[in-house]
Design a protein around this motif. Structure first.
Motif, PDB file in Angstrom:
ATOM      1  N   THR A  45       0.823  -1.215   0.000  1.00 58.23           N
ATOM      2  CA  THR A  45       0.000   0.000   0.000  1.00 58.23           C
ATOM      3  C   THR A  45       0.853   1.259   0.000  1.00 58.23           C
ATOM      4  O   THR A  45       0.555   2.227  -0.691  1.00 58.23           O
ATOM      5  CB  THR A  45      -0.899   0.009   1.255  1.00 58.23           C
ATOM      6  N   VAL A  46       1.926   1.218   0.798  1.00 57.63           N
ATOM      7  CA  VAL A  46       2.770   2.409   0.916  1.00 57.63           C
ATOM      8  C   VAL A  46       3.475   2.709  -0.410  1.00 57.63           C
ATOM      9  O   VAL A  46       3.554   3.868  -0.828  1.00 57.63           O
ATOM     10  CB  VAL A  46       3.773   2.234   2.074  1.00 57.63           C
ATOM     11  N   ASP A  47       3.952   1.642  -1.101  1.00 59.68           N
ATOM     12  CA  ASP A  47       4.550   1.850  -2.413  1.00 59.68           C
ATOM     13  C   ASP A  47       3.558   2.532  -3.346  1.00 59.68           C
ATOM     14  O   ASP A  47       3.912   3.432  -4.111  1.00 59.68           O
ATOM     15  CB  ASP A  47       4.961   0.507  -3.032  1.00 59.68           C
ATOM     16  N   LEU A  48       2.297   2.064  -3.276  1.00 58.44           N
ATOM     17  CA  LEU A  48       1.271   2.642  -4.152  1.00 58.44           C
ATOM     18  C   LEU A  48       1.046   4.114  -3.828  1.00 58.44           C
ATOM     19  O   LEU A  48       1.007   4.957  -4.715  1.00 58.44           O
ATOM     20  CB  LEU A  48      -0.049   1.885  -4.002  1.00 58.44           C
ATOM     21  N   LEU A  49       0.935   4.395  -2.524  1.00 57.36           N
ATOM     22  CA  LEU A  49       0.711   5.788  -2.111  1.00 57.36           C
ATOM     23  C   LEU A  49       1.905   6.644  -2.517  1.00 57.36           C
ATOM     24  O   LEU A  49       1.746   7.767  -2.999  1.00 57.36           O
ATOM     25  CB  LEU A  49       0.502   5.859  -0.597  1.00 57.36           C
ATOM     26  N   ALA A  50       3.118   6.096  -2.348  1.00 56.17           N
ATOM     27  CA  ALA A  50       4.323   6.835  -2.702  1.00 56.17           C
ATOM     28  C   ALA A  50       4.309   7.145  -4.188  1.00 56.17           C
ATOM     29  O   ALA A  50       4.658   8.250  -4.607  1.00 56.17           O
ATOM     30  CB  ALA A  50       5.553   6.014  -2.337  1.00 56.17           C
ATOM     31  N   GLY A  51       3.867   6.165  -4.992  1.00 53.16           N
ATOM     32  CA  GLY A  51       3.773   6.391  -6.431  1.00 53.16           C
ATOM     33  C   GLY A  51       2.787   7.502  -6.734  1.00 53.16           C
ATOM     34  O   GLY A  51       2.957   8.271  -7.684  1.00 53.16           O
ATOM     35  N   PHE A  97       1.909  10.339  -4.828  1.00 52.36           N
ATOM     36  CA  PHE A  97       2.371  11.714  -4.643  1.00 52.36           C
ATOM     37  C   PHE A  97       3.851  11.877  -4.957  1.00 52.36           C
ATOM     38  O   PHE A  97       4.556  12.639  -4.327  1.00 52.36           O
ATOM     39  CB  PHE A  97       2.041  12.240  -3.230  1.00 52.36           C
ATOM     40  N   GLY A  98       4.336  11.095  -5.943  1.00 48.14           N
ATOM     41  CA  GLY A  98       5.746  11.195  -6.298  1.00 48.14           C
ATOM     42  C   GLY A  98       6.559  10.516  -5.227  1.00 48.14           C
ATOM     43  O   GLY A  98       6.051  10.223  -4.145  1.00 48.14           O
ATOM     44  N   ALA A  99       7.843  10.235  -5.497  1.00 50.02           N
ATOM     45  CA  ALA A  99       8.649   9.484  -4.551  1.00 50.02           C
ATOM     46  C   ALA A  99       8.776  10.246  -3.242  1.00 50.02           C
ATOM     47  O   ALA A  99       9.205  11.396  -3.218  1.00 50.02           O
ATOM     48  CB  ALA A  99      10.031   9.218  -5.142  1.00 50.02           C
ATOM     49  N   GLY A 100       8.363   9.615  -2.145  1.00 50.87           N
ATOM     50  CA  GLY A 100       8.518  10.234  -0.836  1.00 50.87           C
ATOM     51  C   GLY A 100       9.886   9.881  -0.280  1.00 50.87           C
ATOM     52  O   GLY A 100      10.550   8.986  -0.782  1.00 50.87           O
ATOM     53  N   ASP A 101      10.324  10.573   0.790  1.00 51.40           N
ATOM     54  CA  ASP A 101      11.630  10.204   1.327  1.00 51.40           C
ATOM     55  C   ASP A 101      11.487   8.951   2.182  1.00 51.40           C
ATOM     56  O   ASP A 101      10.435   8.716   2.779  1.00 51.40           O
ATOM     57  CB  ASP A 101      12.252  11.376   2.115  1.00 51.40           C
ATOM     58  N   PRO A 102      12.535   8.116   2.216  1.00 58.30           N
ATOM     59  CA  PRO A 102      12.469   6.792   2.846  1.00 58.30           C
ATOM     60  C   PRO A 102      11.997   6.850   4.296  1.00 58.30           C
ATOM     61  O   PRO A 102      11.278   5.962   4.745  1.00 58.30           O
ATOM     62  CB  PRO A 102      13.914   6.287   2.768  1.00 58.30           C
ATOM     63  N   GLU A 103      12.374   7.890   5.025  1.00 56.97           N
ATOM     64  CA  GLU A 103      11.993   7.963   6.430  1.00 56.97           C
ATOM     65  C   GLU A 103      10.476   8.082   6.574  1.00 56.97           C
ATOM     66  O   GLU A 103       9.860   7.422   7.397  1.00 56.97           O
ATOM     67  CB  GLU A 103      12.649   9.177   7.098  1.00 56.97           C
ATOM     68  N   TYR A 104       9.908   8.919   5.710  1.00 61.23           N
ATOM     69  CA  TYR A 104       8.455   9.120   5.757  1.00 61.23           C
ATOM     70  C   TYR A 104       7.733   7.825   5.391  1.00 61.23           C
ATOM     71  O   TYR A 104       6.741   7.448   6.031  1.00 61.23           O
ATOM     72  CB  TYR A 104       8.058  10.250   4.800  1.00 61.23           C
ATOM     73  N   ALA A 120       8.867   4.806   5.796  1.00 61.57           N
ATOM     74  CA  ALA A 120       9.007   3.879   6.910  1.00 61.57           C
ATOM     75  C   ALA A 120       8.004   4.225   8.003  1.00 61.57           C
ATOM     76  O   ALA A 120       7.394   3.344   8.609  1.00 61.57           O
ATOM     77  CB  ALA A 120      10.435   3.946   7.458  1.00 61.57           C
ATOM     78  N   GLN A 121       7.804   5.528   8.187  1.00 66.35           N
ATOM     79  CA  GLN A 121       6.845   5.973   9.201  1.00 66.35           C
ATOM     80  C   GLN A 121       5.424   5.535   8.832  1.00 66.35           C
ATOM     81  O   GLN A 121       4.667   5.042   9.659  1.00 66.35           O
ATOM     82  CB  GLN A 121       6.931   7.496   9.297  1.00 66.35           C
ATOM     83  N   LEU A 122       5.107   5.681   7.517  1.00 70.26           N
ATOM     84  CA  LEU A 122       3.794   5.242   7.038  1.00 70.26           C
ATOM     85  C   LEU A 122       3.619   3.743   7.255  1.00 70.26           C
ATOM     86  O   LEU A 122       2.570   3.278   7.708  1.00 70.26           O
ATOM     87  CB  LEU A 122       3.653   5.551   5.547  1.00 70.26           C
ATOM     88  N   ARG A 123       4.674   2.968   6.910  1.00 74.50           N
ATOM     89  CA  ARG A 123       4.613   1.506   7.083  1.00 74.50           C
ATOM     90  C   ARG A 123       4.336   1.165   8.536  1.00 74.50           C
ATOM     91  O   ARG A 123       3.552   0.262   8.829  1.00 74.50           O
ATOM     92  CB  ARG A 123       5.918   0.864   6.638  1.00 74.50           C
ATOM     93  N   GLU A 158       2.820   3.028  10.646  1.00 70.95           N
ATOM     94  CA  GLU A 158       1.454   3.445  10.942  1.00 70.95           C
ATOM     95  C   GLU A 158       0.438   2.383  10.497  1.00 70.95           C
ATOM     96  O   GLU A 158      -0.520   2.074  11.187  1.00 70.95           O
ATOM     97  CB  GLU A 158       1.191   4.765  10.240  1.00 70.95           C
ATOM     98  N   PHE A 159       0.654   1.821   9.305  1.00 70.48           N
ATOM     99  CA  PHE A 159      -0.250   0.793   8.783  1.00 70.48           C
ATOM    100  C   PHE A 159       0.053  -0.589   9.358  1.00 70.48           C
ATOM    101  O   PHE A 159      -0.616  -1.556   9.035  1.00 70.48           O
ATOM    102  CB  PHE A 159      -0.149   0.715   7.255  1.00 70.48           C
ATOM    103  N   GLY A 160       1.118  -0.694  10.168  1.00 71.93           N
ATOM    104  CA  GLY A 160       1.477  -1.995  10.718  1.00 71.93           C
ATOM    105  C   GLY A 160       2.196  -2.881   9.732  1.00 71.93           C
ATOM    106  O   GLY A 160       2.306  -4.086   9.927  1.00 71.93           O
ATOM    107  N   LEU A 161       2.682  -2.325   8.636  1.00 77.22           N
ATOM    108  CA  LEU A 161       3.328  -3.142   7.609  1.00 77.22           C
ATOM    109  C   LEU A 161       4.749  -3.526   7.993  1.00 77.22           C
ATOM    110  O   LEU A 161       5.390  -4.312   7.310  1.00 77.22           O
ATOM    111  CB  LEU A 161       3.334  -2.393   6.264  1.00 77.22           C
ATOM    112  N   ASP A 162       5.283  -2.952   9.105  1.00 76.27           N
ATOM    113  CA  ASP A 162       6.636  -3.312   9.520  1.00 76.27           C
ATOM    114  C   ASP A 162       6.614  -4.497  10.485  1.00 76.27           C
ATOM    115  O   ASP A 162       7.646  -5.026  10.861  1.00 76.27           O
ATOM    116  CB  ASP A 162       7.328  -2.109  10.185  1.00 76.27           C
ATOM    117  N   GLN A 163       5.420  -4.945  10.866  1.00 71.70           N
ATOM    118  CA  GLN A 163       5.291  -6.075  11.788  1.00 71.70           C
ATOM    119  C   GLN A 163       5.598  -7.384  11.052  1.00 71.70           C
ATOM    120  O   GLN A 163       5.501  -7.455   9.836  1.00 71.70           O
ATOM    121  CB  GLN A 163       3.849  -6.140  12.315  1.00 71.70           C
ATOM    122  N   PRO A 164       5.972  -8.449  11.821  1.00 69.40           N
ATOM    123  CA  PRO A 164       6.148  -9.756  11.172  1.00 69.40           C
ATOM    124  C   PRO A 164       4.834 -10.211  10.520  1.00 69.40           C
ATOM    125  O   PRO A 164       3.751  -9.823  10.977  1.00 69.40           O
ATOM    126  CB  PRO A 164       6.526 -10.688  12.327  1.00 69.40           C
TER     127      PRO A 164
END
Lengths: 325, 280
Positions: free
Chosen positions: A37-43, A45-52, A54-57, A59-65
């Motif tokens: 989802t985050v890749d899609l959102l990044a696509g 509004f143009g490439a976002g910076d990696p930190e942002y 990661a923060q989104l991920r 937020e959505f819980g995508l960094d969890q196992p």
């Protein structure tokens, strides 16, 4: 009929297991497919910076196992939360429930048309077996069985809307029309004719062939010979004795065909701009709204399970010989 | 040899089956030789857009919205349809036969597990699932074939399971077990060959369904973007439906004829391979 409750409980249990497996399958597809989802959102509004990102991920819980995410996914669905459609800024379930009535109207009308016309054609073919009427009906059924649905819909539009100007080309309502309740019902029915007939043609072919075979099978049974030998009229044998016994496999088929019907709805709703679930799935694909797409799949599968259970119960009521144990 | 002539005698008893076979032969010939007789890419713009069929001898079936030759598209599409239909059906048969044979032969918990698994795939609406798979994993021809195979194997698995369940109780299989034949050879050399007739009948219908599914997917814009298939052509023709209905009509008739031919052949195979079921 006496042990209906335990039977029902077991069927619902089985259905829940099937749905759970479908949810896992969907979850796997979502994670195997390239991009999240985050890749899609990044696509978007143009490439976002990696930190942002990661923060989104986070937020959505995508960094969890993955197993934590799967657990969360289950927990959400158990609370009837199919996720959030970021594209439409609306919960997925709301979007689905909003489109459900249109699909249900289309499906019910289709089943009604397909079932009755298939029944009639099947009965006629069986009563005149091996005559030219029978052959004609068989050819018709074969043609209907082989016709691509979406193409038939397009040709229907060419003939009935463009050339003859009799029916609307698509949509569910006349845009800008000011109607009272009665008039708008008629308006929806008028828009329903082409899509429902298109979707019904394939199923009509199946019911025709099934009804014919089923009638012929019952005609060969001993009790029909008895009915003949006691001098019953042919019409009375056909409608009073053969038909009620031949109709059972049709009911089973009704349950089996729900999935096909929902799949066909994707094509027919797209062709006719019918604002139902199929059209929703189609739009979700092209907006790359995966939460919504998979939500539609889970919902449609649950609908199939539910209708299958209902058909089996109906079957047991129709034929008391069936043991529901 | 005698078995073969016997087979043919039963097959041709149904005249429509012979018609279906002839129609199929014509379509296969067109797919094989067509692109050689009418060379060139179906994507190439070669004439005035919106030329109706039978007007310009250079483009006997007319041209589409951009001036691409429709005949080239049709011949190319025949290859795509047959290729996708055959490979998807072959893949679905492989999955279905392996799962069905294992479930029917080993029974017990493996049977339960495999049948629940089959239930799952049978419950998800077929076309919707294929549509989702292609949408998520990309619209290449290989993905289309995989998606169609993944949604169409369950009926084969059920059929093979039922056949295996009844065959494994037969004496010839029981005696194979007694003489200590390996399970692999019993399944593949004793049971499966005898379970094949109904599977062969079903496989011609599988090819037909796969062709219809492929057409539907590419019509909805989920076909391989580099491949001109019949579904793609109908999708292109849809935008000009009001004025140039022939663009969508011609490829649709091709799909109809191909699927019809396969169904007719299927009926003939049914007569020829299951003679005891004949005649109702």
């Amino acid at each position: 009929m006496k042990n209906l409750a335990p039977y029902l409980a077991r069927r619902i249990g089985q259905g829940l297991i099937t749905i759970a497996a479908i949810i896992v399958l969907n979850f796997m597809i979502l994670h195997l497919a390239p991009g999240d989802t985050v890749d899609l959102l990044a696509g978007e509004f143009g490439a976002g910076d990696p930190e942002y990102l990661a923060q989104l991920r986070a937020e959505f819980g995508l960094d969890q196992p993955l197993y934590v995410q799967l657990g969360q996914y289950f927990l959400n669905i158990a609370q009837f939360d199919l996720g959030y459609s970021y594209r439409n800024a609306t919960p997925v379930l709301d979007l689905i429930l909003d489109r459900l009535p249109a699909t249900l109207i289309l499906m019910l009308t289709t089943i009604l048309i397909a079932f009755t016309s298939g029944l009639l054609l099947g009965v006629v073919a069986a009563r005149r077996v091996n005559t030219w009427t029978d052959d004609l009906i068989s050819v018709l059924a074969l043609l209907c069985y082989a016709t691509p649905l979406f193409w038939l819909g397009l040709m229907g539009i060419v003939l009935f809307s463009v050339k003859l100007g009799l029916l609307p080309t698509g949509g569910m309502y006349t845009i800008g029309g000011r109607f009272n309740v009665w008039q708008s019902t008629l308006d929806v029915m008028w828009h329903l004719i082409l899509p429902a007939c298109t979707l019904a043609v394939y199923h009509m072919a199946i019911y025709t062939r099934l009804m014919r075979a089923s009638m012929l099978e019952v005609y060969n049974l001993d009790f029909i010979r008895t009915a003949r030998s006691k001098g019953l009229r042919r019409g009375r044998i056909a409608f009073g004795h053969v038909l009620p016994n031949a109709i059972l496999p049709m009911v089973t088929m009704l349950g089996v065909q729900v999935g096909t019907l929902l799949g066909g709805a994707v094509m027919v709703e797209t062709v006719f701009n019918w604002p139902g679930l199929g059209r929703l799935a189609f739009d979700a694909v092209f907006q790359r709204d995966y939460n919504l797409l998979l939500g539609t799949v889970i919902f449609a599968s649950a609908l199939v399970v539910l209708i299958n259970i209902a058909t089996d119960l109906f079957y047991a009521v129709l034929d008391p010989r069936i043991e529901v144990a | 040899m005698e078995a073969l002539s016997d087979f043919w005698r039963r097959f041709r008893r149904r005249r429509t089956a012979v018609f279906g076979l002839a129609l199929m032969a014509v379509i296969v010939l067109l797919a094989a030789l067509g692109p050689m007789v009418v060379p060139g890419s179906p994507w190439e713009i070669v004439g005035t857009p919106f030329t109706f069929p039978f007007v310009d001898p250079a483009h006997p079936l007319g041209t589409d919205v951009l001036g691409r030759d429709i005949l080239r598209g049709i011949l190319n599409g025949a290859r795509v349809s047959l290729l996708v239909g055959l490979s998807a059906a072959a893949a679905a048969l492989t999955i279905g036969i392996v799962i069905g044979a294992c479930a029917g032969y080993f029974r017990g918990w493996l049977d339960d597990l495999l049948m629940r698994f089959t239930d799952v795939f049978q419950t998800i609406p077929n076309f919707l699932f294929a549509f989702v798979l292609v949408a998520m994993f990309g619209t290449s021809l290989v993905n289309v074939v995989i998606a169609i195979a993944l949604v169409s194997w369950p009926p084969i698995a059920r059929l093979v399971r039922a056949e295996t369940l009844s065959l494994r109780e037969r004496e010839f299989v029981q005696s194979c077990i007694v003489i200590g034949m390996g399970e692999g050879s019993i399944i593949f050399r004793q049971i499966l060959p005898n379970a094949m007739p109904p599977v062969i009948v079903m496989s011609s219908i599988m090819v037909a369904t796969a062709i219809l599914t492929e057409a539907g997917l590419s019509f909805l814009g989920l076909g391989d973007p580099n491949v001109m298939s019949w579904g793609t052509m109908i999708g292109i023709g849809r935008s000009a439906l009001r004025t140039a209905w022939y663009m969508a009509a011609i490829p649709g008739v091709c799909i109809l004829l191909t699927v019809l031919a396969l169904n007719l052949v299927g009926e003939g195979l049914n007569d020829a391979l299951n003679p005891h079921l004949k005649n109702r």
